[in-house]
Design a protein around this motif. Structure first.
Motif, PDB file in Angstrom:
ATOM      1  N   THR A  79      40.594  10.787 -76.486  1.00 59.53           N
ATOM      2  CA  THR A  79      40.281  11.846 -77.447  1.00 59.53           C
ATOM      3  C   THR A  79      39.096  12.671 -76.945  1.00 59.53           C
ATOM      4  O   THR A  79      39.086  13.902 -77.042  1.00 59.53           O
ATOM      5  CB  THR A  79      39.967  11.248 -78.825  1.00 59.53           C
ATOM      6  N   MET A  80      38.102  11.986 -76.413  1.00 59.08           N
ATOM      7  CA  MET A  80      36.924  12.674 -75.851  1.00 59.08           C
ATOM      8  C   MET A  80      37.353  13.562 -74.678  1.00 59.08           C
ATOM      9  O   MET A  80      36.912  14.716 -74.558  1.00 59.08           O
ATOM     10  CB  MET A  80      35.901  11.631 -75.408  1.00 59.08           C
ATOM     11  N   ALA A  81      38.215  13.033 -73.819  1.00 60.52           N
ATOM     12  CA  ALA A  81      38.707  13.818 -72.678  1.00 60.52           C
ATOM     13  C   ALA A  81      39.511  15.029 -73.146  1.00 60.52           C
ATOM     14  O   ALA A  81      39.404  16.116 -72.573  1.00 60.52           O
ATOM     15  CB  ALA A  81      39.556  12.932 -71.770  1.00 60.52           C
ATOM     16  N   ALA A  82      40.307  14.844 -74.204  1.00 59.11           N
ATOM     17  CA  ALA A  82      41.099  15.958 -74.743  1.00 59.11           C
ATOM     18  C   ALA A  82      40.195  17.069 -75.271  1.00 59.11           C
ATOM     19  O   ALA A  82      40.481  18.257 -75.088  1.00 59.11           O
ATOM     20  CB  ALA A  82      42.017  15.447 -75.855  1.00 59.11           C
ATOM     21  N   ALA A  83      39.083  16.696 -75.913  1.00 58.96           N
ATOM     22  CA  ALA A  83      38.129  17.689 -76.416  1.00 58.96           C
ATOM     23  C   ALA A  83      37.478  18.436 -75.259  1.00 58.96           C
ATOM     24  O   ALA A  83      37.250  19.651 -75.340  1.00 58.96           O
ATOM     25  CB  ALA A  83      37.070  17.010 -77.276  1.00 58.96           C
ATOM     26  N   MET A  84      37.187  17.719 -74.174  1.00 64.98           N
ATOM     27  CA  MET A  84      36.617  18.367 -72.979  1.00 64.98           C
ATOM     28  C   MET A  84      37.606  19.378 -72.401  1.00 64.98           C
ATOM     29  O   MET A  84      37.225  20.487 -72.013  1.00 64.98           O
ATOM     30  CB  MET A  84      36.275  17.311 -71.925  1.00 64.98           C
ATOM     31  N   ALA A  85      38.864  18.985 -72.346  1.00 65.51           N
ATOM     32  CA  ALA A  85      39.886  19.883 -71.815  1.00 65.51           C
ATOM     33  C   ALA A  85      40.023  21.129 -72.693  1.00 65.51           C
ATOM     34  O   ALA A  85      40.130  22.258 -72.186  1.00 65.51           O
ATOM     35  CB  ALA A  85      41.223  19.154 -71.709  1.00 65.51           C
TER      36      ALA A  85
END
Length: 380
Positions: free
Chosen positions: A318-324
């Motif tokens: 989820t954190m990676a998705a927000a970064m993307a």
């Protein structure tokens, strides 16, 4: 010719070196109890985060069109608030891009101020105290339901499904244990039906002898005992309850809803003697994903999932998705995206409300049969 080959080799080296330098490193911090009584839970959650990092790197995850390398920096807080703040400060000083953790409410709450001051997003896979996300810190998130829902649902279940009329309540005085016990008691009272809380007793999270508490409770003749705390205390508590003649069921939250609980409670504890609620819910639609994750986890780490490995995995993703979405791993730039993100994970949809609590948080009721967790039902 030889000089030309040397020149080409040097040029290739420079290109490779330049490429390596160009690849951004995204550091994800993890903090939980990697030592002490709850080390099996902290290791489980840490492994879930580690598997997510490995998967992101394996698929060449990109942010703003550029491949990045994720690195997990795991720190041990031994489930101790003082050690938790020291670990949090270490990660803040290292300028990590985000933090997964901490494991317990008692460690997540004091550490959260440090992350807030540093502007670092923190997603807990297991902290359930409502206080954690209601401190007006915009950096705190969780991927599980909080104690308001868990305690209320357990209280309602105890009265309406288990038929309890006289309930004894014990907690370990931690932020998690006491908070959960308080919410359970509220849920019992709201359920009506003339149910009584006949005893309210306290222990601590390092205790091993419960004879005085059990003797006091036994005199009240309860038909259900509720414990707010972790399995390292709950297991011996059940064992001693049975030895001293209390044969009623024990109910509790996710702290006792672990694969280790039957072993800690001992072989004399029969089937369905324990009812517990896990602060997360896996519907039938998500069960296949969770099962597949469990198989991959066991292949990678050589052991079964305890409780929250799938949740910490989804927290990283989820954190990676927000970064993307934000096209940046800079905490200040991707933090607003966390409030907008909707990630389809192992546990279902991960999306957060204005406080950082998971939207539509579910919980799952379990018992134990044959030494294994057995699903009762998922409550939304």
């Amino acid at each position: 010719m030889q000089q030309k080959l040397i020149s080409l080799a040097v040029a290739a080296t420079v290109l490779v070196s330049g490429s390596a330098l160009a690849q951004e490193v995204v550091r994800i911090g993890y903090v939980g109890p990697l030592s002490g009584q709850s080390a099996h839970l902290g290791t489980d959650t840490s492994n879930g985060a580690r598997l997510a990092v490995e998967d992101l790197n394996a698929k060449g995850f990109r942010i703003n069109g550029k491949a990045v390398k994720f690195v997990l920096q795991a720190e041990d807080d031994a489930a101790d608030p003082k050690q938790a703040t020291a670990a949090a400060q270490k990660l803040a000083d290292a300028k990590v891009n985000g933090v997964i953790g901490h494991q317990t409410s008692g460690t997540s709450i004091p550490a959260s101020r440090i992350y807030y001051n540093a502007g670092i997003p923190q997603i807990s896979a297991s902290a359930t105290s409502p206080v954690y996300t209601h401190q007006k810190f915009n950096t705190t998130f969780r991927v599980v339901a909080n104690d308001n829902k868990l305690g209320a649902s357990l209280g309602d279940y105890a009265v309406k499904k288990l038929g309890a009329k006289k309930i004894a309540v014990i907690d370990d005085r931690t932020a998690y244990g006491q908070g959960l016990a308080d919410e359970f008691a509220k849920g019992v009272r709201k359920s009506g039906g003339g149910v009584q809380i006949v005893a309210r007793e306290f222990t601590n999270d390092k205790a091993t002898d419960f004879s005085a508490i059990i003797t006091s409770i036994r005199a009240k003749n309860p038909d259900l005992v509720f414990f707010g705390g972790m399995d390292s205390v709950g297991g011996p508590l059940v064992r001693q309850m049975k030895a001293l003649g209390i044969k009623t069921k024990l109910a509790g939250g996710d702290g006792i809803c672990t694969e280790a609980m039957p072993k800690l409670a001992g072989p004399t504890v029969g089937d369905e003697a324990i009812v517990c609620a896990e602060a997360g819910g896996v519907t039938a639609a998500s069960q296949k994903k969770v099962d597949e994750f469990g198989a991959r986890y066991k292949k990678r780490f050589g052991q079964d999932v305890q409780i929250y490995a799938a949740y910490s995995y989804d927290a990283v993703m989820t954190m990676a998705a927000a970064m993307a979405d934000a096209k940046s791993a800079d905490p200040k730039k991707y933090l607003p995206s966390l409030f907008k993100v909707s990630y389809q994970g192992n546990i279902g949809t991960v999306a957060f409300d204005q406080f950082g609590d998971i939207k539509d948080g579910a919980l799952t009721l379990y018992t134990f049969k044959g030494g294994k967790k057995s699903l009762i039902e998922v409550i939304k």
